[in-house]
Design a protein around this motif. Structure first.
Motif, PDB file in Angstrom:
ATOM      1  N   MET A 119       0.831  -1.206   0.000  1.00 18.26           N
ATOM      2  CA  MET A 119       0.000   0.000   0.000  1.00 18.26           C
ATOM      3  C   MET A 119       0.867   1.259   0.000  1.00 18.26           C
ATOM      4  O   MET A 119       0.555   2.240  -0.674  1.00 18.26           O
ATOM      5  CB  MET A 119      -0.934  -0.010   1.217  1.00 18.26           C
ATOM      6  CG  MET A 119      -2.057  -1.018   1.083  1.00 18.26           C
ATOM      7  SD  MET A 119      -3.075  -1.197   2.557  1.00 18.26           S
ATOM      8  CE  MET A 119      -3.501   0.463   2.948  1.00 18.26           C
ATOM      9  N   HIS A 123       2.174   1.717  -3.477  1.00 16.95           N
ATOM     10  CA  HIS A 123       1.136   2.255  -4.354  1.00 16.95           C
ATOM     11  C   HIS A 123       0.971   3.749  -4.147  1.00 16.95           C
ATOM     12  O   HIS A 123       0.827   4.507  -5.110  1.00 16.95           O
ATOM     13  CB  HIS A 123      -0.196   1.540  -4.113  1.00 16.95           C
ATOM     14  CG  HIS A 123      -0.244   0.176  -4.713  1.00 16.95           C
ATOM     15  ND1 HIS A 123      -1.293  -0.678  -4.496  1.00 16.95           N
ATOM     16  CD2 HIS A 123       0.609  -0.510  -5.504  1.00 16.95           C
ATOM     17  CE1 HIS A 123      -1.085  -1.815  -5.128  1.00 16.95           C
ATOM     18  NE2 HIS A 123       0.072  -1.733  -5.737  1.00 16.95           N
ATOM     19  N   TYR A 177       1.642   6.612  -6.933  1.00 12.01           N
ATOM     20  CA  TYR A 177       0.584   7.561  -7.257  1.00 12.01           C
ATOM     21  C   TYR A 177       1.099   8.995  -7.116  1.00 12.01           C
ATOM     22  O   TYR A 177       0.867   9.834  -7.985  1.00 12.01           O
ATOM     23  CB  TYR A 177      -0.623   7.330  -6.337  1.00 12.01           C
ATOM     24  CG  TYR A 177      -1.743   8.309  -6.542  1.00 12.01           C
ATOM     25  CD1 TYR A 177      -2.558   8.221  -7.664  1.00 12.01           C
ATOM     26  CD2 TYR A 177      -1.985   9.314  -5.624  1.00 12.01           C
ATOM     27  CE1 TYR A 177      -3.584   9.128  -7.867  1.00 12.01           C
ATOM     28  CE2 TYR A 177      -3.010  10.222  -5.809  1.00 12.01           C
ATOM     29  CZ  TYR A 177      -3.813  10.121  -6.929  1.00 12.01           C
ATOM     30  OH  TYR A 177      -4.821  11.017  -7.131  1.00 12.01           O
TER      31      TYR A 177
END
Length: 73
Positions: free
Chosen positions: A47, A50, A54
């Protein structure tokens, strides 16, 4: 002074080697403090990756737009 749930042969061994008689309860019967399972740690790291990807994508997109329009957003 024999603990109630200590097996007899274990009691003899602890006396022969002069081990505290309550080590068995402390070691085996005390609840252990465990860390997070590996799957949860892995999920948290994925996570975080990610989120970093992003953020990099948004930053790259902003830089591309700035280069095309010639100024700040």
């Amino acid at each position: 002074m024999r603990p109630k749930n200590l097996p007899l042969d274990l009691e003899r061994a602890t006396r022969a080697f002069q081990v505290r008689p309550d080590w068995y309860e402390e070691y085996w019967l005390k609840p252990k403090e465990t860390s997070q399972p590996a799957a949860i740690k892995w999920r948290h790291s994925i996570m975080q990756l990610h989120f970093q990807l992003y953020a990099a994508m948004v930053s790259g997109l902003a830089a591309f737009i700035r280069s095309r329009i010639g100024g700040a957003i």
